[in-house]
Design a protein around this motif. Structure first.
Motif, short mmCIF file in Angstrom:
data_model
loop_
_atom_site.label_atom_id
_atom_site.label_comp_id
_atom_site.label_asym_id
_atom_site.label_seq_id
_atom_site.Cartn_x
_atom_site.Cartn_y
_atom_site.Cartn_z
N UNK A 105 95.55 -70.46 27.30
CA UNK A 105 95.53 -70.33 28.77
C UNK A 105 94.80 -69.07 29.20
N UNK A 106 94.94 -67.98 28.45
CA UNK A 106 94.25 -66.75 28.78
C UNK A 106 92.74 -66.87 28.57
N UNK A 107 92.35 -67.55 27.48
CA UNK A 107 90.93 -67.66 27.14
C UNK A 107 90.21 -68.73 27.96
N UNK B 282 101.54 -61.63 31.36
CA UNK B 282 101.40 -61.17 32.75
C UNK B 282 100.07 -61.53 33.40
N UNK B 283 99.03 -61.76 32.61
CA UNK B 283 97.70 -61.99 33.19
C UNK B 283 97.45 -63.43 33.61
N UNK B 284 98.36 -64.35 33.30
CA UNK B 284 98.11 -65.77 33.57
C UNK B 284 98.21 -66.05 35.06
N UNK C 101 110.22 -58.64 32.75
CA UNK C 101 109.19 -57.71 33.27
C UNK C 101 107.76 -58.20 33.05
N UNK C 102 107.59 -59.19 32.20
CA UNK C 102 106.24 -59.67 31.87
C UNK C 102 105.86 -60.97 32.57
N UNK C 103 106.73 -61.49 33.42
CA UNK C 103 106.42 -62.74 34.10
C UNK C 103 105.21 -62.58 35.01
#
Length: 324
Positions: A144-146, A262-264, A290-292
């Motif tokens: 998903x990030x890539x 977190x970046x999604x 904290x990372x959502x």
């Protein structure tokens, strides 16, 4: 244990090719709520044959499922039919060295990513939802990030390794650490050459798996054996490549997966089993919250690491509530 025969093809090497053939033979043991896939096909990806399975109508919108390490697509036999019966085409594959997919000379995290992209590439060009458990959950976070343009929704089922359990190291130690990891992996690969898995009965293999899958119904584990194991003259053997070992995904650190979360930018559902057990990551809710990402949702379920097997209906409802 015999790996699948190579696929003969006149097409250029390096392309993903589909093969419509009969699925591998297996003896089915019934289990309440479990259903074998409706279709099977082979995907030849850069010379390695992957076993791809589908539940649901062939013209239904697709959703891609990635299984965990030392598992196979058949471990979704309880969850996938519930999603398929709601109008989706659930597609999963046996990862290289797992299930009926071919064994590789070497394994790496990047190779698993390429396989995921190859299977996704057979499902059209529109963005689609992706679901992953454990290692598969970590895998889909990187997909998903890539490739955010290919992913519409993300469901991570207990695939969020916590940095709390994996102490960081100074930057100048990372090169040494990588070398040690690679040396250890290559040594293991060399020493495992020619080895085969220990044979046993269906009940015996289920009992061995149950030592790590401590919360799962023994009847479920016996159901899995004829799917994830092959029968020979001296008994049943798990099909997974004997050279694979726990955490043997190449130079990869589990906590890197949580750092991607977190970046999604798409809707993300994180499902965490609250009961700690041997196969899990030891992650706690306070590690995830904290990372959502901005469109992230977190749900804690009273279950172990194999949340989707313990509580398939609850997990299915959470997934269907997220999907459009």
């Amino acid at each position: 244990m015999v790996a699948a025969e190579p696929v003969a093809s006149s097409e250029p090497a390096g392309r993903a090719r589909l093969r419509d053939e009969a699925p591998p033979d297996g003896i089915e043991h019934a289990y309440p709520g479990a259903r074998r896939p409706d279709r099977h096909r082979w995907l030849d990806n850069h010379g390695l044959r992957l076993s791809v399975w589908e539940w649901g109508e062939p013209d239904a919108p697709p959703v891609l499922f990635a299984h965990g390490g030392f598992d196979f697509a058949g471990t979704y036999d309880g969850l996938a039919p519930l999603i398929a019966d709601a109008g989706w085409r659930v597609v999963s594959w046996d990862q290289r060295g797992h299930g009926d997919s071919e064994h590789a000379t070497l394994y790496s995290w990047e190779a698993d990513l390429r396989d995921a992209a190859a299977v996704m590439g057979t499902l059209g060009d529109d963005p689609l939802p992706i679901v992953g458990h454990s290692k598969g959950g970590a895998l889909i976070l990187q997909v998903a990030e890539a490739c955010p343009q290919r992913v519409s929704h993300v469901v991570n089922i207990d695939g969020l390794p916590s940095s709390r359990s994996w102490p960081d190291v100074p930057e100048h130690h990372r090169a040494v650490m990588l070398r040690e990891v690679m040396d250890g992996w290559l040594t293991h690969r060399r020493e495992s050459y020619g080895k085969v898995r220990r044979p046993g009965t269906i009940e015996g293999l289920a009992e061995r798996r149950g030592r790590m899958n401590v919360r799962l119904d023994p009847r479920w584990l016996e159901y899995l054996v004829p799917i994830g194991a092959a029968r020979s003259e001296d008994g049943w053997r798990w099909k997974i490549d004997p050279s694979l070992r726990m955490g043997g995904f190449g130079p990869w650190r589990p906590e890197w997966s949580m750092a991607r979360l977190p970046s999604l930018g798409m809707p993300v559902l994180c499902i965490l089993g609250t009961e700690i057990e041997p196969m899990g990551w030891g992650t706690l809710p306070e590690d995830v919250l904290p990372n959502l990402p901005p469109q992230g949702r977190f749900v804690a379920v009273d279950a172990g690491h194999f949340v989707h097997i313990e509580k398939p209906r609850e997990v299915a409802d959470l997934i269907l509530d997220l999907l459009p």
